[in-house]
Design an enzyme around this catalytic site. Sequence first.
Site, short mmCIF file in Angstrom:
data_model
loop_
_atom_site.label_atom_id
_atom_site.label_comp_id
_atom_site.label_asym_id
_atom_site.label_seq_id
_atom_site.Cartn_x
_atom_site.Cartn_y
_atom_site.Cartn_z
N TYR A 173 -9.71 -12.32 -19.03
CA TYR A 173 -9.34 -11.60 -17.80
C TYR A 173 -9.26 -12.54 -16.61
O TYR A 173 -9.97 -13.53 -16.56
CB TYR A 173 -10.36 -10.50 -17.52
CG TYR A 173 -10.41 -9.39 -18.52
CD1 TYR A 173 -9.41 -9.21 -19.48
CD2 TYR A 173 -11.48 -8.49 -18.53
CE1 TYR A 173 -9.49 -8.17 -20.40
CE2 TYR A 173 -11.56 -7.45 -19.44
CZ TYR A 173 -10.56 -7.30 -20.38
OH TYR A 173 -10.63 -6.27 -21.29
N SER A 179 -8.65 2.02 -21.81
CA SER A 179 -7.48 2.80 -21.36
C SER A 179 -7.71 4.31 -21.52
O SER A 179 -6.86 5.01 -22.06
CB SER A 179 -6.22 2.37 -22.10
OG SER A 179 -5.91 1.02 -21.84
N LEU A 197 -7.52 6.58 -19.40
CA LEU A 197 -6.52 7.31 -18.63
C LEU A 197 -5.10 6.87 -19.00
O LEU A 197 -4.15 7.12 -18.26
CB LEU A 197 -6.76 7.12 -17.13
CG LEU A 197 -8.13 7.59 -16.62
CD1 LEU A 197 -8.25 7.36 -15.12
CD2 LEU A 197 -8.38 9.04 -16.97
N GLY A 236 -3.22 4.92 -16.50
CA GLY A 236 -2.83 5.69 -15.33
C GLY A 236 -1.88 6.84 -15.61
O GLY A 236 -1.67 7.70 -14.75
N LEU A 248 -2.29 9.45 -17.39
CA LEU A 248 -2.96 10.75 -17.38
C LEU A 248 -3.43 11.18 -15.99
O LEU A 248 -3.91 12.30 -15.83
CB LEU A 248 -4.13 10.75 -18.36
CG LEU A 248 -3.73 10.75 -19.84
CD1 LEU A 248 -4.91 10.43 -20.74
CD2 LEU A 248 -3.11 12.10 -20.22
N THR A 249 -3.28 10.31 -15.00
CA THR A 249 -3.58 10.73 -13.62
C THR A 249 -2.41 11.50 -13.02
O THR A 249 -2.58 12.18 -12.00
CB THR A 249 -3.87 9.52 -12.72
OG1 THR A 249 -2.65 8.77 -12.53
CG2 THR A 249 -4.95 8.64 -13.32
N GLY A 250 -1.23 11.34 -13.60
CA GLY A 250 -0.03 11.98 -13.07
C GLY A 250 0.74 11.13 -12.09
O GLY A 250 1.82 11.53 -11.62
N LYS A 251 0.26 9.92 -11.79
CA LYS A 251 0.93 9.13 -10.75
C LYS A 251 2.28 8.59 -11.19
O LYS A 251 3.10 8.21 -10.33
CB LYS A 251 0.03 7.98 -10.28
CG LYS A 251 -0.25 6.89 -11.31
CD LYS A 251 -1.19 5.85 -10.71
CE LYS A 251 -1.56 4.75 -11.68
NZ LYS A 251 -2.52 3.80 -11.08
#
Length: 344
Positions: free
Chosen positions: A53, A233, A235, A238, A240-243
């Site tokens: 990372y 992961s 979400l 991201g 599944l946040t809807g963004k």
Amino acid sequence: MKQIALGHTGLNVSELCLGTMTWGTQNTEAEGHAQIAMALDHGVNFLDTAEMYPVNPVSAETMGHTETILGNFLAKGGRDRLVIATKITGEGSVATGGAPITPARMRQAVEDSLKRLQTDHIDLYQMHWPNRGSYHFRKLWGYEPPRDKAAIEAEMLAILQEAKRLQDEGKVRHFGLSNDTVWGAAAWLRLADQHGLPRMMTVQNEYSLLCRQFDSDWAEFAALENMPLLGYSPLATGLLTGKYAGDVVPAGSRRERSPELGGRITPFVFEAVSAYLGVAKEHGLDPAQMALAFYRTRPYPCLPIIGATNLKQLKTSLESVNVTLSEEVLDDIALARRQFPAPY
């Protein structure tokens, strides 16, 4: 926040683990430290990083920067109240020039991580992915299993023997897997038992409402062997946040740097996302919190690794521990899964 037993390690960790992979690219050191402070305030004591990372992108030039950012925080004090997990990069990574995991490579990687983390021990040291390859990261569609069992097991045994030496020296407390298979986990455990070597304690594989591969053979293995899933992961990067709903790319988002989100953008994914967003809306839930709370309904030991690029996102995820999913919500989630069993 609850503290839960981490498999056979004897460690107790928070029911959420803070991921760090954006620190050094999408997040500055100050932002990373602010995330740690907020997580600590909410009861988190478990942090996950890796020598590879930051990501987005992965590069040889930035390799290790996230561990350095974390190490600079640890140097201020409080190491004894934290459980720190990191990983050795596997074969094929651009960050390490494609080097596989070997005993010598692992020893050097441990020493380098300890230096960057500014600590004298690593609580959980994970094999980022197996040398023999795997089906993770959308490789399932063309996956071909290895066949040279004797060579694979000889390589595993040599790594376990070095793991024992590192453990005896007090440099690593426990070892774990990542992006591995049920056969791989079983082989690691069998060899450890046969030779009196360290057991692989956990597995870090992808798991979310959109990626349910773990809910089959892996679920049985994790339950019966008490090998917790550290789900990355949770979400779906991201989704599944809807963004990203409507196939948009918000400025500053992960998708701006990785348009296909590691192969997760498919012709079916936004229909599946819409179904889960609909479940959350129907029941008055935040979709990210619903996705994270879903982990606590699983019939095997598991916890999600949460990540964020700003404190607002992180606060939403941290407060998911206050959400309990009703049977009605779980029934609707099950229906959505049947409609979209494998969106990517």
